[in-house]
Write a protein that holds these residues in place. Structure first.
Motif, PDB file in Angstrom:
ATOM      1  N   THR A  51      41.032  67.728 -64.290  1.00 44.03           N
ATOM      2  CA  THR A  51      40.397  66.191 -63.553  1.00 44.03           C
ATOM      3  C   THR A  51      39.089  66.044 -64.131  1.00 44.03           C
ATOM      4  O   THR A  51      37.739  65.769 -64.019  1.00 44.03           O
ATOM      5  CB  THR A  51      40.536  65.940 -61.795  1.00 44.03           C
ATOM      6  N   SER A  52      39.439  66.345 -65.604  1.00 47.36           N
ATOM      7  CA  SER A  52      38.079  66.099 -65.663  1.00 47.36           C
ATOM      8  C   SER A  52      38.289  66.720 -67.706  1.00 47.36           C
ATOM      9  O   SER A  52      39.154  66.636 -68.066  1.00 47.36           O
ATOM     10  CB  SER A  52      36.878  66.916 -66.472  1.00 47.36           C
ATOM     11  N   SER A 111      33.660  64.804 -65.490  1.00 49.73           N
ATOM     12  CA  SER A 111      34.727  64.573 -64.694  1.00 49.73           C
ATOM     13  C   SER A 111      35.289  63.458 -64.261  1.00 49.73           C
ATOM     14  O   SER A 111      34.874  62.188 -64.859  1.00 49.73           O
ATOM     15  CB  SER A 111      33.454  65.105 -63.108  1.00 49.73           C
ATOM     16  N   SER A 112      36.283  63.429 -63.921  1.00 51.66           N
ATOM     17  CA  SER A 112      37.047  62.057 -64.055  1.00 51.66           C
ATOM     18  C   SER A 112      38.291  61.879 -62.376  1.00 51.66           C
ATOM     19  O   SER A 112      39.184  60.943 -61.961  1.00 51.66           O
ATOM     20  CB  SER A 112      38.339  61.846 -64.873  1.00 51.66           C
ATOM     21  N   ASP A 139      39.134  62.026 -59.305  1.00 58.10           N
ATOM     22  CA  ASP A 139      40.979  63.057 -58.896  1.00 58.10           C
ATOM     23  C   ASP A 139      41.380  62.172 -60.140  1.00 58.10           C
ATOM     24  O   ASP A 139      42.838  62.558 -59.960  1.00 58.10           O
ATOM     25  CB  ASP A 139      40.453  62.671 -57.609  1.00 58.10           C
ATOM     26  N   HIS A 144      43.686  62.630 -63.614  1.00 59.38           N
ATOM     27  CA  HIS A 144      44.404  62.805 -64.334  1.00 59.38           C
ATOM     28  C   HIS A 144      44.150  61.675 -65.721  1.00 59.38           C
ATOM     29  O   HIS A 144      44.828  60.851 -65.925  1.00 59.38           O
ATOM     30  CB  HIS A 144      45.674  63.174 -64.628  1.00 59.38           C
TER      31      HIS A 144
END
Length: 401
Positions: free
Chosen positions: A287-288, A305-306, A308, A310
């Motif tokens: 998730t990053s 960071s994204s 939660d 993908h």
């Protein structure tokens, strides 16, 4: 390839307004107009990506995957190619253009494709001195296919095979890239671990090599002549120099974890066109997004960071060395300002003005946008740096940022 992201099947046909490039506004419902002006709720720290209520949408008549914007200084501002993703039956490619009179995207030409296209790329520029048509584009499947748009029809120029001597079955090509510094060169990656570089003007292979230990999922040329890089199922990012293909440099590798006895595959990569020291990569189930500095091999310079989500696809801004666009599986498109993400040496590049001027958490996106569909393709064209395109299984949309 099971670990590659792919669109979900769409149960319903396109809506009645399929094909129109529509400005978002009250006539298309207040919900959409309101959502257009808000940040993605799944990225609460980021500001809204769009700066106007204008948004253009085209719905495809079938499940789609490959998508490309013909972003050249000459020719139509809005010309696209899109490919179907059908497990059974006919697959095709469509060329679409904006009709300025009707303000609708119209079908210009269609051609059958032997299998779902894994990627589409238009010729990078419109250099009249080149022997390749300015209206040429390429697609990948089991072969690299060159197409020419002429008089409202798509004509096949060539089908280039990456099969090695004695190989009978054609291994699928997962990705390819068209060099912007040497436009006669195209490099392609395959599930059989090979990398092939073609001279497309003479329609012949220049080089073929074993690039990774496992299937290769993405590949890209650098703006620096002779350099290209690839990522694959072995969890490595590798850089190659055409002048010496006997060796490669492993820039980054995913580590082993208790939950995974083998390195996590790297699915996508994007090479910064303004700062050629930086490459962004997407790791399966992470998730990053990792940013790697080729001067510091072995570790990620930054982890963006994204939330939660993908990531599926990446694109660097064509006008900025600091902004990275990502499309994710939760329907969010995110833009990070990497100058905010790290300011300590050795990364001390000047910060660009413009996008993301508000102060935010250094690891979260500065801008976000939610389209309610899983995003598989993003485009940020050099000819129109104020526009972004997002591609999903059911439609693509273009808007200003």
């Amino acid at each position: 390839v099971r670990s590659l992201p792919g669109p979900a099947r769409r149960p319903s046909p396109a809506s009645a307004w399929a094909g129109c490039l529509l400005p978002e506004g009250p006539s298309h419902g207040p919900r959409r107009a309101a959502r257009q002006r808000e940040a993605c709720p799944r990225c609460p720290a980021a500001a809204a990506m769009t700066k106007s209520s204008l948004r253009y949408i085209y719905e495809t008549p079938w499940s789609a995957y490959a998508f490309a914007w013909a972003a050249r200084p000459l020719g139509p501002r809005f010309r696209f190619a899109v490919g179907s993703l059908c497990d059974q039956g006919r697959n095709c490619l469509q060329v679409l253009e904006l009709n300025e009179g009707t303000n609708c995207i119209e079908l210009v030409a269609e051609v059958e494709h032997a299998c779902p296209a894994s990627k589409l790329v238009w010729r990078p520029s419109a250099d009249a001195a080149a022997s390749i048509s300015k209206d040429c584009f390429a697609s990948s499947g089991t072969t690299l296919n060159l197409w020419q748009l002429e008089d409202g029809q798509v004509h096949s120029l060539a089908k280039l095979s990456s099969a090695r001597a004695g190989q009978q079955d054609l291994a699928p090509l997962t990705s390819f890239d068209w060099s912007t510094t040497s436009e006669h060169k195209v490099c392609a990656a395959s599930v059989d671990t090979t990398i092939t570089i073609w001279d497309i003007e003479h329609q012949r292979k220049e080089h073929q090599l074993i690039g990774h230990d496992k299937p290769i999922y993405d590949i890209a040329f650098s703006k620096v002549a002779h350099l290209f890089a690839s990522v694959g199922a072995d969890g490595s990012l590798r850089m190659f120099d055409e002048r010496d293909l006997q060796t490669s440099t492993i820039l980054y590798e995913t580590g082993l974890t208790p939950a995974s006895p083998s390195p996590a595959p790297l699915l996508r990569m994007a090479w910064n066109t303004h700062n050629t020291n930086l490459i962004a990569v997407v790791t399966l189930d992470k998730t990053s997004v990792s940013v790697v500095d080729i001067r510091r091999a072995g570790v990620a310079l930054q982890e963006l960071s994204s939330g939660d989500a993908h990531a599926h696809t990446l694109a660097w801004a064509p006008h900025s060395r600091n902004h990275l666009l990502c499309g994710a599986d939760n329907g969010c498109a995110m833009v990070w300002d990497i100058s905010r993400a790290q300011a300590s040496p050795p990364y001390d590049e000047p910060r660009d003005a413009g996008l993301g001027s508000n102060s935010l958490d250094k690891h979260t996106p500065v801008l976000s946008y939610g389209c309610d569909h899983e995003i598989y393709q993003v485009q940020w064209p050099v000819s129109q740096p104020d526009c972004i395109a997002l591609g999903t299984a059911s439609h693509f949309q273009v808007f200003e940022v």
